[in-house]
Write a protein that holds these residues in place. Structure first.
Motif, PDB file in Angstrom:
ATOM      1  N   VAL A  60      11.068  39.139 -51.228  1.00  0.00           N
ATOM      2  CA  VAL A  60      11.901  38.944 -50.029  1.00  0.00           C
ATOM      3  C   VAL A  60      11.926  40.234 -49.220  1.00  0.00           C
ATOM      4  O   VAL A  60      11.753  40.242 -47.998  1.00  0.00           O
ATOM      5  CB  VAL A  60      13.336  38.533 -50.431  1.00  0.00           C
ATOM      6  CG1 VAL A  60      14.237  38.466 -49.208  1.00  0.00           C
ATOM      7  CG2 VAL A  60      13.324  37.200 -51.155  1.00  0.00           C
ATOM      8  N   SER A  61      12.156  41.310 -49.908  1.00  0.00           N
ATOM      9  CA  SER A  61      12.221  42.600 -49.233  1.00  0.00           C
ATOM     10  C   SER A  61      10.844  43.017 -48.711  1.00  0.00           C
ATOM     11  O   SER A  61      10.720  43.519 -47.594  1.00  0.00           O
ATOM     12  CB  SER A  61      12.776  43.650 -50.193  1.00  0.00           C
ATOM     13  OG  SER A  61      13.041  44.834 -49.495  1.00  0.00           O
ATOM     14  N   ASN A  64       9.947  41.513 -45.480  1.00  0.00           N
ATOM     15  CA  ASN A  64      10.752  42.039 -44.373  1.00  0.00           C
ATOM     16  C   ASN A  64      10.380  43.474 -44.033  1.00  0.00           C
ATOM     17  O   ASN A  64      10.525  43.904 -42.883  1.00  0.00           O
ATOM     18  CB  ASN A  64      12.237  41.876 -44.676  1.00  0.00           C
ATOM     19  CG  ASN A  64      12.673  40.434 -44.465  1.00  0.00           C
ATOM     20  OD1 ASN A  64      12.825  39.996 -43.335  1.00  0.00           O
ATOM     21  ND2 ASN A  64      12.820  39.688 -45.550  1.00  0.00           N
ATOM     22  N   GLU A  90      10.797  32.652 -45.958  1.00  0.00           N
ATOM     23  CA  GLU A  90      11.773  32.936 -44.891  1.00  0.00           C
ATOM     24  C   GLU A  90      11.210  34.010 -43.945  1.00  0.00           C
ATOM     25  O   GLU A  90      11.197  33.840 -42.725  1.00  0.00           O
ATOM     26  CB  GLU A  90      13.080  33.430 -45.506  1.00  0.00           C
ATOM     27  CG  GLU A  90      14.088  33.889 -44.469  1.00  0.00           C
ATOM     28  CD  GLU A  90      15.162  34.818 -45.025  1.00  0.00           C
ATOM     29  OE1 GLU A  90      16.322  34.609 -44.708  1.00  0.00           O
ATOM     30  OE2 GLU A  90      14.835  35.754 -45.784  1.00  0.00           O
ATOM     31  N   TYR A  94      10.141  34.048 -39.884  1.00  0.00           N
ATOM     32  CA  TYR A  94      10.662  35.022 -38.907  1.00  0.00           C
ATOM     33  C   TYR A  94       9.523  35.783 -38.226  1.00  0.00           C
ATOM     34  O   TYR A  94       9.582  36.077 -37.032  1.00  0.00           O
ATOM     35  CB  TYR A  94      11.610  36.008 -39.592  1.00  0.00           C
ATOM     36  CG  TYR A  94      13.040  35.527 -39.689  1.00  0.00           C
ATOM     37  CD1 TYR A  94      13.398  34.518 -40.574  1.00  0.00           C
ATOM     38  CD2 TYR A  94      14.039  36.071 -38.887  1.00  0.00           C
ATOM     39  CE1 TYR A  94      14.706  34.065 -40.665  1.00  0.00           C
ATOM     40  CE2 TYR A  94      15.352  35.631 -38.977  1.00  0.00           C
ATOM     41  CZ  TYR A  94      15.678  34.631 -39.874  1.00  0.00           C
ATOM     42  OH  TYR A  94      16.980  34.197 -39.958  1.00  0.00           O
TER      43      TYR A  94
ATOM     44  N   ALA C  68      16.180  39.064 -40.274  1.00  0.00           N
ATOM     45  CA  ALA C  68      16.707  37.932 -41.042  1.00  0.00           C
ATOM     46  C   ALA C  68      17.979  38.365 -41.774  1.00  0.00           C
ATOM     47  O   ALA C  68      18.215  39.551 -42.003  1.00  0.00           O
ATOM     48  CB  ALA C  68      15.657  37.440 -42.043  1.00  0.00           C
ATOM     49  N   ARG C  71      18.404  41.313 -44.343  1.00  0.00           N
ATOM     50  CA  ARG C  71      17.146  42.040 -44.580  1.00  0.00           C
ATOM     51  C   ARG C  71      16.965  43.280 -43.718  1.00  0.00           C
ATOM     52  O   ARG C  71      15.905  43.907 -43.754  1.00  0.00           O
ATOM     53  CB  ARG C  71      15.949  41.111 -44.376  1.00  0.00           C
ATOM     54  CG  ARG C  71      16.098  39.710 -44.937  1.00  0.00           C
ATOM     55  CD  ARG C  71      16.309  39.663 -46.419  1.00  0.00           C
ATOM     56  NE  ARG C  71      16.512  38.281 -46.846  1.00  0.00           N
ATOM     57  CZ  ARG C  71      17.336  37.913 -47.812  1.00  0.00           C
ATOM     58  NH1 ARG C  71      18.027  38.805 -48.485  1.00  0.00           N
ATOM     59  NH2 ARG C  71      17.470  36.645 -48.137  1.00  0.00           N
ATOM     60  N   ALA C  74      15.409  46.386 -45.201  1.00  0.00           N
ATOM     61  CA  ALA C  74      13.974  46.270 -45.489  1.00  0.00           C
ATOM     62  C   ALA C  74      13.171  46.392 -44.199  1.00  0.00           C
ATOM     63  O   ALA C  74      12.146  47.082 -44.147  1.00  0.00           O
ATOM     64  CB  ALA C  74      13.670  44.936 -46.177  1.00  0.00           C
ATOM     65  N   VAL C  75      13.645  45.748 -43.144  1.00  0.00           N
ATOM     66  CA  VAL C  75      12.961  45.851 -41.850  1.00  0.00           C
ATOM     67  C   VAL C  75      12.968  47.304 -41.379  1.00  0.00           C
ATOM     68  O   VAL C  75      11.939  47.835 -40.935  1.00  0.00           O
ATOM     69  CB  VAL C  75      13.631  44.921 -40.816  1.00  0.00           C
ATOM     70  CG1 VAL C  75      13.068  45.166 -39.426  1.00  0.00           C
ATOM     71  CG2 VAL C  75      13.448  43.453 -41.221  1.00  0.00           C
ATOM     72  N   GLU C 104      18.748  44.508 -50.708  1.00  0.00           N
ATOM     73  CA  GLU C 104      18.047  45.316 -49.706  1.00  0.00           C
ATOM     74  C   GLU C 104      18.762  46.637 -49.455  1.00  0.00           C
ATOM     75  O   GLU C 104      18.131  47.682 -49.344  1.00  0.00           O
ATOM     76  CB  GLU C 104      17.913  44.525 -48.393  1.00  0.00           C
ATOM     77  CG  GLU C 104      16.798  43.478 -48.410  1.00  0.00           C
ATOM     78  CD  GLU C 104      17.151  42.215 -49.196  1.00  0.00           C
ATOM     79  OE1 GLU C 104      18.329  42.056 -49.592  1.00  0.00           O
ATOM     80  OE2 GLU C 104      16.257  41.393 -49.440  1.00  0.00           O
TER      81      GLU C 104
END
Lengths: 369, 81, 252
Positions: A60-61, A64, A90, A94, C68, C71, C74-75, C104
């Motif tokens: 997930v991380s 992103n 997900e 995005y 998101a 997150r 992380a971004v 995160e």
């Protein structure tokens, strides 16, 4: 004839080598079998060339982080295997919604659930039908050899940047572990095109850039979706890729991708020795699906046999392309097994009825639908 | 003497400036603004010290404060609360 | 005539969509003032959350990314690893950071990512309709704890600043509040300090800002500030929980 030096390279390493040659310097990933060598390779290689490898705390991380790095303008890669790719859905939605380019490698394994770590192709639907929420498509490339992995990785980054869209490159455990000779190209790598839309700090731009997948007004979001549809149509028209093998006079067309396509070619060679005029369509782009090639083949062949390492997923796209014109048979080994040449040959003989006593051939341990 | 100006059309009438004005010279007006709120307004600007507390507490950056003498509020070492 | 207070350059002129008296606006302004004071607006990239601040990209006058739910760290990691010389911040609420995005934020801190996180804790989910947040106080009524948060069934409030302060990579961790002019000023100083820590390259910095939600708390804006001071501050004590060794502590 090539005069470039060659080395033996493992498929998983070739994914990484291809990324490096494509100019990718940033990779964010979480460990999972059977793609681990890819991460090992890049964790060692990227810092040597001024790049960055970050081991994320989860898929997930990782996806992103890819979102952020892509927003910042980088050519960026993540890689995983089936369960991890599920976790990334997900983020991929995005990324598609924010119009960001990135490359995702999925070295597919047997599912569902934890399944196993053996080679499989059960993620076809997830890859080509939009595994995440909303109306989006990702370009999906399916190499079938180690040299082609490198080639496809470079193509993947180019397509991602050209369309500002995620691109997935799918392999499986066989392809990942396989070793084949690849040519060593002298140092030159590609660079990303200019990205004036990137959120890399306003700098001298007249206004800030914003990257978002939020379109709160339904009319705005519909317009955005329709713009995507225009782009997807352009990709469908222009980016279908496949390999056609002994197809010219084929009465029976096998359709298979990745590792299974190698099996299919061997089957065709044997079938032709038995007098069956068979050929192979090997989709290289799973999305866009090479429907033009399949349609052309449908005009002259008698029947199709789709072979997959699944319960039958790509077979649906073949049937959509054939549009009921010709019978489309399926043979698959789900759950982590590679169909053998022998069992596919038996299936060929069963459906063509060419060999005397074909009805007596015991049903293979596969799925026939 | 300070001078506060309100971008009245942005005021949501939350009253935090009224609450914290040390001179108690801010009130919510009787009329409605375009958003449908009673906007904040200063009643007696001659008593405004330009301390800026109203602007600090405004969640909508409605208020600007001009200061025409002395040190600006952040450098005077006062303890507004 | 010198202005003593005017709109920071790092805010656009777009009016906030927040409810009357919501202190998100104050916190936005403090972040923008810090960016202005450090003169980094043109090299700043902000990452906004899912939640009430989802439109923050319209308000901050710098490059912005909408992430998101949960997150953002992380971004922000992805941005900062590509562009190490930029200033990267996340702006996150308590649902975003302390529930769905717990992994995160913890691991961004553990990696010592050189980013700054502004964590807005108002003890409730605002945008989705006043549900229980990880930081909801025991006994606090929300739409999903209609009889008050019960420890037996819904657990206890998560103290994020204390938790993050146990992580070596988190170089600056503080908790501030905006329930009075004095606290607003102290909050501004802490936010600026967090950005300075990022600029110094020492590691991860986070400021937890106690904030209000008059609408979902069912209180007037003034009552909400009072409630914050009387009820939240005792549970979420203010102060600096971790500072760079060379730094002197500031009041929070």
């Amino acid at each position: 004839m090539s005069h470039l030096p060659r080395v033996l390279m493992k498929g998983n390493e070739a994914f990484g080598e291809g990324a490096v040659r494509a100019g990718c310097r940033h990779t964010f990933a979480y460990p999972i079998t059977p793609q681990s060598e890819l991460a090992h390779f890049l964790a060692r290689r990227l810092p040597e060339i001024g790049g960055v490898f970050v081991q994320a705390e989860s898929e997930v991380s990782a996806i992103n982080m890819v979102f952020g790095a892509a927003a910042a303008g980088a050519r960026v890669l993540t890689s995983s295997s089936s369960p991890g790719i599920s976790l990334m859905q997900e983020g991929i939605s995005y990324i598609a919604g924010a119009r960001l380019p990135c490359v995702i490698v999925n070295v597919m394994r047997g599912g569902p659930g934890l399944g196993n770590i053996a080679p499989a192709q059960g993620d076809y639907f997830q890859a080509v039908k939009g595994g995440g929420h909303g109306d989006y498509c990702q370009i999906v490339l399916a190499p079938a050899s180690v040299p082609e992995i490198i080639e496809m990785m470079i193509l993947a980054f180019d397509l991602a940047d050209r369309y500002r869209n995620p691109v997935m490159v799918v392999g499986d455990g066989v392809l990942g572990q396989m070793m084949e000779p690849v040519e060593i190209e002298p140092g030159e790598t590609r660079t990303a095109p200019a990205k004036p839309w990137a959120t890399d700090g306003q700098g001298d731009r007249p206004a800030p850039n914003i990257i978002s997948s939020l379109n709160i007004v339904p009319e705005d979001n519909e317009r955005f979706n329709l713009d995507l549809a225009v782009m997807y149509a352009e990709i469908r028209r222009g980016e279908q890729r496949c390999e056609e093998y002994r197809l010219d006079d084929a009465e029976l067309v096998l359709v298979a991708f990745g590792t299974v396509a190698r099996v299919a070619k061997a089957v065709v060679d044997r079938a032709r020795r038995d007098g069956i005029r068979a050929g192979v369509i090997r989709p290289i782009t799973l999305w866009p699906f090479p429907e033009d090639s399949v349609k052309r083949a449908a005009a002259r062949a008698d029947r199709f046999l789709v072979v997959e390492m699944s319960l039958g997923q790509m077979v649906e796209d073949v049937r959509l392309s054939v549009e009921g014109e010709k019978p489309v048979h399926f043979f698959g080994r789900p759950g982590g097994l590679v169909p053998t040449v022998r069992e596919v040959c038996n299936e060929v003989k069963r459906i063509t009825g060419v060999m005397p006593g074909a009805e007596d051939v015991p049903a293979a341990t596969g799925v026939d639908r | 003497m300070g001078l506060v100006t309100f971008r009245e059309e942005r005021c949501k009438g939350c009253g935090l400036c009224v609450e914290f004005c040390p001179k108690k010279i801010i009130v919510l007006a009787d009329h409605f603004n375009v958003l449908g709120f009673h906007p904040a307004t200063a009643t007696d600007l001659s008593r405004c010290t330009g301390c800026g507390i109203c602007a600090w507490m405004c969640p909508d950056v409605v208020i600007e404060v001009d200061w025409n003498g002395g040190k600006p509020p952040g450098e005077r070492g006062e303890s507004p609360a | 005539m010198p202005k003593t207070f005017q709109r920071p350059q790092a805010l656009t002129d777009k009016p906030f969509h927040y409810c009357p008296g919501c202190t998100h606006g104050i916190i936005h302004r403090l972040v923008a003032e810090a960016v202005d004071q450090l003169a980094v607006r043109k090299k700043t990239v902000g990452v906004c959350p899912v939640g009430c601040a989802v439109f923050a990209y319209d308000y901050f006058n710098c490059d912005m990314i909408q992430a998101a739910h949960g997150r953002a760290p992380a971004v922000a990691t992805g941005v900062k690893r590509v562009l190490p010389d930029r200033v990267v911040f996340t702006y996150q609420g308590d649902g975003d950071l302390a529930a769905i995005g717990t992994a995160e934020i913890v691991h961004a801190a553990a990696r010592g990512e050189k980013i700054t996180t502004i964590f807005v804790n108002n003890a409730i989910y605002g945008m989705t309709g006043g549900q229980m947040a990880p930081t909801t106080l025991l006994g606090q009524k929300t739409t999903t704890t209609p009889h008050g948060r019960d420890r037996e069934t819904a657990g206890s409030p998560l103290r994020v600043a204390e938790m993050l302060s146990t992580i070596d990579g988190a170089v600056y961790v503080s908790r501030v509040s905006v329930h009075s002019p004095r606290h607003v000023r102290l909050a501004g100083r802490a936010i600026k300090k967090a950005f300075e820590v990022q600029l110094s390259g020492q590691g991860f910095s986070v400021v937890e800002v106690l904030s209000t939600c008059p609408t979902n708390w069912g209180l007037s804006p003034r009552e909400a500030l009072k409630w914050l001071g009387e009820n939240m501050v005792p549970v979420f004590p203010l102060g600096e929980f971790r500072t760079p060794s060379a730094e002197e502590a500031i009041e929070c």
